[in-house]
Motif scaffolding. Structure first.
Motif, PDB file in Angstrom:
ATOM      1  N   SER A  63       0.755  -0.727  -0.013  1.00 29.67           N
ATOM      2  CA  SER A  63      -0.427   0.262  -0.037  1.00 29.67           C
ATOM      3  C   SER A  63       0.992   1.686  -0.084  1.00 29.67           C
ATOM      4  O   SER A  63       0.251   2.419  -0.451  1.00 29.67           O
ATOM      5  CB  SER A  63      -1.111  -0.317   1.417  1.00 29.67           C
ATOM      6  N   THR A  64       1.963   1.383   0.697  1.00 28.23           N
ATOM      7  CA  THR A  64       2.703   2.025   0.870  1.00 28.23           C
ATOM      8  C   THR A  64       3.165   2.563  -0.887  1.00 28.23           C
ATOM      9  O   THR A  64       3.705   3.395  -1.070  1.00 28.23           O
ATOM     10  CB  THR A  64       3.573   2.108   1.488  1.00 28.23           C
ATOM     11  N   LYS A  65       3.827   1.814  -1.012  1.00 22.43           N
ATOM     12  CA  LYS A  65       4.543   1.600  -2.596  1.00 22.43           C
ATOM     13  C   LYS A  65       3.327   2.659  -3.373  1.00 22.43           C
ATOM     14  O   LYS A  65       3.729   2.824  -4.483  1.00 22.43           O
ATOM     15  CB  LYS A  65       5.764   0.619  -3.118  1.00 22.43           C
ATOM     16  N   LYS A  66       2.405   1.619  -3.848  1.00 22.61           N
ATOM     17  CA  LYS A  66       1.450   2.115  -4.149  1.00 22.61           C
ATOM     18  C   LYS A  66       1.242   4.016  -3.930  1.00 22.61           C
ATOM     19  O   LYS A  66       0.999   4.510  -4.983  1.00 22.61           O
ATOM     20  CB  LYS A  66      -0.224   1.179  -4.272  1.00 22.61           C
ATOM     21  N   TYR A  67       0.885   4.121  -3.094  1.00 20.56           N
ATOM     22  CA  TYR A  67       0.164   5.346  -2.465  1.00 20.56           C
ATOM     23  C   TYR A  67       1.368   6.876  -2.893  1.00 20.56           C
ATOM     24  O   TYR A  67       1.453   7.587  -3.247  1.00 20.56           O
ATOM     25  CB  TYR A  67       0.387   5.516  -0.867  1.00 20.56           C
ATOM     26  N   CYS A  91       3.405   5.804  -5.708  1.00 17.96           N
ATOM     27  CA  CYS A  91       3.883   5.096  -7.222  1.00 17.96           C
ATOM     28  C   CYS A  91       5.471   5.186  -7.074  1.00 17.96           C
ATOM     29  O   CYS A  91       6.584   5.571  -7.461  1.00 17.96           O
ATOM     30  CB  CYS A  91       3.735   7.084  -7.566  1.00 17.96           C
ATOM     31  N   ILE A  92       5.519   4.078  -5.845  1.00 15.38           N
ATOM     32  CA  ILE A  92       7.349   3.500  -6.583  1.00 15.38           C
ATOM     33  C   ILE A  92       7.226   1.912  -6.906  1.00 15.38           C
ATOM     34  O   ILE A  92       6.918   1.303  -6.526  1.00 15.38           O
ATOM     35  CB  ILE A  92       7.337   3.455  -4.761  1.00 15.38           C
ATOM     36  N   ASN A  93       7.986   2.170  -7.725  1.00 20.31           N
ATOM     37  CA  ASN A  93       8.182   0.740  -8.474  1.00 20.31           C
ATOM     38  C   ASN A  93       8.920   0.156  -7.816  1.00 20.31           C
ATOM     39  O   ASN A  93       8.619  -1.488  -8.789  1.00 20.31           O
ATOM     40  CB  ASN A  93       7.897   1.085  -9.891  1.00 20.31           C
ATOM     41  N   GLU A  94      10.476   0.438  -8.025  1.00 24.16           N
ATOM     42  CA  GLU A  94      11.672  -0.145  -7.830  1.00 24.16           C
ATOM     43  C   GLU A  94      11.945   0.503  -5.833  1.00 24.16           C
ATOM     44  O   GLU A  94      12.033   1.646  -5.425  1.00 24.16           O
ATOM     45  CB  GLU A  94      12.691   0.230  -8.751  1.00 24.16           C
ATOM     46  N   CYS A  95      12.479  -0.463  -5.071  1.00 23.98           N
ATOM     47  CA  CYS A  95      13.259  -0.387  -3.832  1.00 23.98           C
ATOM     48  C   CYS A  95      14.683  -1.092  -4.207  1.00 23.98           C
ATOM     49  O   CYS A  95      15.239  -1.800  -4.762  1.00 23.98           O
ATOM     50  CB  CYS A  95      12.750  -1.104  -2.863  1.00 23.98           C
ATOM     51  N   VAL A  96      15.576  -0.666  -2.894  1.00 27.24           N
ATOM     52  CA  VAL A  96      16.475  -1.600  -2.971  1.00 27.24           C
ATOM     53  C   VAL A  96      16.883  -2.208  -1.414  1.00 27.24           C
ATOM     54  O   VAL A  96      15.470  -1.657  -1.062  1.00 27.24           O
ATOM     55  CB  VAL A  96      17.519   0.146  -2.116  1.00 27.24           C
ATOM     56  N   GLU A  97      17.028  -3.486  -2.263  1.00 25.06           N
ATOM     57  CA  GLU A  97      16.987  -4.106  -0.665  1.00 25.06           C
ATOM     58  C   GLU A  97      18.150  -4.240   0.036  1.00 25.06           C
ATOM     59  O   GLU A  97      19.074  -3.745  -0.679  1.00 25.06           O
ATOM     60  CB  GLU A  97      17.583  -5.752  -1.296  1.00 25.06           C
ATOM     61  N   TYR A  98      17.480  -4.529   1.417  1.00 23.43           N
ATOM     62  CA  TYR A  98      18.908  -5.250   2.650  1.00 23.43           C
ATOM     63  C   TYR A  98      18.725  -6.094   3.184  1.00 23.43           C
ATOM     64  O   TYR A  98      17.493  -6.315   2.611  1.00 23.43           O
ATOM     65  CB  TYR A  98      18.902  -3.471   3.028  1.00 23.43           C
ATOM     66  N   PRO A  99      19.650  -6.057   4.402  1.00 25.06           N
ATOM     67  CA  PRO A  99      19.294  -7.920   4.944  1.00 25.06           C
ATOM     68  C   PRO A  99      17.620  -8.208   5.853  1.00 25.06           C
ATOM     69  O   PRO A  99      17.300  -9.212   5.279  1.00 25.06           O
ATOM     70  CB  PRO A  99      20.087  -7.656   5.970  1.00 25.06           C
TER      71      PRO A  99
END
Length: 221
Positions: free
Chosen positions: A14-18, A20-28
């Protein structure tokens, strides 16, 4: 830098949709993205659910991004029936309720408590005590124990993150929306009661997250 911590997968979606985030950075412990709110740099990150993962993620973010504050947002179970589904609570006290032997000791071990200063907030808000425990509040007996100890809401991560913030001497704020209330399983079965509560939780996540984003988050960053 301010960190905005989100635990559950559907809350994160829901956060990414609000935003408009399509790509994120991965972490552990999950993934994150950078953003600006009120011209301030913030980092939204998913910490995953339960105390171990969420507190480890908080420490990772503090260490790697020099966070000065963590804002914890998301859903929770309602305990205090003064409030209703969809109400937003900003707690002034965070406690952990699975650190003692319930049969012989008080439910709350005060050395893990975190008092949260809300004096600088300029918005109207509901407050109270949030309890955190690894076991979700589903069974009626678990619910009544929390209610008898004056708990307002309950989740599986906030108090542990708040404790990490306290130990690192950084600010913390918790904004939680009530997605569901436990029901007495004696009226049906444990399985049916659990399923109905889970459906309510999942269905209400987008409503609550949007309410937090629209009405609260930009006013407290």
């Amino acid at each position: 830098m301010i960190g905005i911590s989100i635990a559950e997968e559907n809350e994160w979606i829901s956060t990414k949709k609000y935003y408009c985030i399509n790509e994120c950075v991965e972490y552990p412990y999950g993934e994150y993205f950078n953003y600006k709110i009120n011209d301030k740099n913030v980092i939204f990150y998913r910490c995953n659910v339960r105390k171990t993962s969420s507190s480890a993620a908080a420490q990772y973010m503090i260490d790697h991004f020099s966070l000065s504050k963590i804002i914890i947002i998301g859903t929770c179970a309602g305990i205090d029936t003064t409030y209703q589904q969809y109400d937003i609570i900003i707690p002034n006290l965070a406690v952990q309720t699975d650190c003692t032997v319930r049969e012989t000791e008080p439910l709350i071990k005060t050395k893990f408590n975190v008092e949260i200063d809300l004096s600088k907030l300029s918005i109207k808000y509901n407050t109270g005590t949030i309890a955190t425990q690894d076991k979700p509040v589903v069974m009626w007996n678990d619910y009544t124990i929390l209610k008898d100890n004056n708990i307002t809401i309950c989740d599986t991560e906030s108090a542990s993150i708040a404790y990490v913030c306290k130990k690192n001497n950084i600010d913390v704020l918790i904004i939680k929306g009530i997605s569901d209330f436990p029901t007495n399983e004696e009226r049906s079965t444990k399985e049916i009661s659990h399923e109905e509560q889970y459906k309510s939780f999942i269905n209400n996540i987008p409503i609550i997250m949007n309410k937090i984003f629209n009405n609260y988050l930009d006013k407290v960053v």
